[in-house]
Write a protein that holds these residues in place. Structure first.
Motif, PDB file in Angstrom:
ATOM      1  N   GLN A   7      -7.906  -2.930  -1.849  1.00  0.00           N
ATOM      2  CA  GLN A   7      -6.626  -3.272  -1.607  1.00  0.00           C
ATOM      3  C   GLN A   7      -5.595  -3.204  -2.579  1.00  0.00           C
ATOM      4  OE1 GLN A   7      -6.731  -7.333  -0.051  1.00  0.00           O
ATOM      5  NE2 GLN A   7      -5.049  -7.137   1.110  1.00  0.00           N
ATOM      6  N   ILE A  11      -2.194  -0.797  -2.555  1.00  0.00           N
ATOM      7  CA  ILE A  11      -0.892  -1.571  -2.816  1.00  0.00           C
ATOM      8  C   ILE A  11      -0.154  -0.748  -3.869  1.00  0.00           C
ATOM      9  CG2 ILE A  11       0.219  -3.526  -3.644  1.00  0.00           C
ATOM     10  CD1 ILE A  11      -1.595  -5.175  -2.137  1.00  0.00           C
ATOM     11  N   ILE A  14       1.007   2.536  -2.323  1.00  0.00           N
ATOM     12  CA  ILE A  14       2.088   2.410  -1.348  1.00  0.00           C
ATOM     13  C   ILE A  14       3.450   2.121  -2.135  1.00  0.00           C
ATOM     14  CG2 ILE A  14       3.066   0.778   0.249  1.00  0.00           C
ATOM     15  CD1 ILE A  14       0.132   0.841   1.538  1.00  0.00           C
ATOM     16  N   VAL A  15       3.357   1.451  -3.415  1.00  0.00           N
ATOM     17  CA  VAL A  15       4.627   1.363  -4.111  1.00  0.00           C
ATOM     18  C   VAL A  15       5.003   2.494  -4.688  1.00  0.00           C
ATOM     19  CG1 VAL A  15       5.254   0.265  -6.379  1.00  0.00           C
ATOM     20  CG2 VAL A  15       4.065  -1.170  -4.844  1.00  0.00           C
ATOM     21  N   SER A  46       1.622  -0.410   4.830  1.00  0.00           N
ATOM     22  CA  SER A  46       1.677  -1.664   4.072  1.00  0.00           C
ATOM     23  C   SER A  46       0.994  -2.878   4.558  1.00  0.00           C
ATOM     24  CB  SER A  46       3.049  -1.830   3.347  1.00  0.00           C
ATOM     25  OG  SER A  46       3.707  -0.837   2.796  1.00  0.00           O
ATOM     26  N   VAL A  49      -2.434  -2.880   4.816  1.00  0.00           N
ATOM     27  CA  VAL A  49      -3.177  -2.913   3.576  1.00  0.00           C
ATOM     28  C   VAL A  49      -3.157  -4.489   3.260  1.00  0.00           C
ATOM     29  CG1 VAL A  49      -3.247  -2.479   1.097  1.00  0.00           C
ATOM     30  CG2 VAL A  49      -3.279  -0.717   2.702  1.00  0.00           C
ATOM     31  N   ILE A  50      -1.791  -4.978   3.309  1.00  0.00           N
ATOM     32  CA  ILE A  50      -1.329  -6.298   2.657  1.00  0.00           C
ATOM     33  C   ILE A  50      -2.141  -7.490   3.796  1.00  0.00           C
ATOM     34  CG2 ILE A  50       0.176  -8.116   2.268  1.00  0.00           C
ATOM     35  CD1 ILE A  50       1.849  -5.473   1.390  1.00  0.00           C
TER      36      ILE A  50
END
Length: 126
Positions: A7, A11, A14-15, A46, A49-50
């Motif tokens: 995870q 993240i 994705i950033v 996002s 995933v979040i």
């Protein structure tokens, strides 16, 4: 549930993804309307995933069994679905652009023909 390490890695990815989109927008490498498609895909990724519960719910909704490995498989299946949707959208854009280019070529050809005819008339009249 997604493993914490995975995870965190997703993240971070994705950033970087959003940073790349901002750079593309700043350098005008992509037009805004096409970048919005990619940003929407990034927002959906996002969320998955979040908030992994969304992923678990979607997996259950389409019949993917729950469990650590199955959730990962579901994540990859949804990623493939998003990629296919983006490819279809981009194919549609390319097709429309191809039609516009063909029309422009035809218009230019007609104009060039008309210019040649006018030049020929002028030479004959002189």
């Amino acid at each position: 549930m997604l493993p914490a390490r995975l995870q965190f890695t997703l993240i971070i990815a994705i950033v970087f993804y959003f940073i790349m989109m901002c750079i593309f927008l700043k350098n005008k490498a992509l037009s805004l309307k096409y970048t919005l498609l990619w940003i929407l895909a990034g927002i959906i990724m996002s969320l998955l995933v979040i908030v992994p519960d969304i992923l678990i719910y979607l997996n259950h909704l389409v019949g993917i069994q729950s469990g650590m490995q199955s959730n990962m498989n579901g994540l990859f299946i949804w990623a493939i679905v998003f990629i296919v949707c983006i490819l279809l959208s981009l194919t549609s854009i390319v097709s429309r652009q191809n039609n516009k280019i063909r029309q422009l070529i035809q218009t230019i050809s007609r104009l060039e023909k008309r210019v040649r005819e006018l030049e020929e008339e002028k030479r004959v009249n002189d």
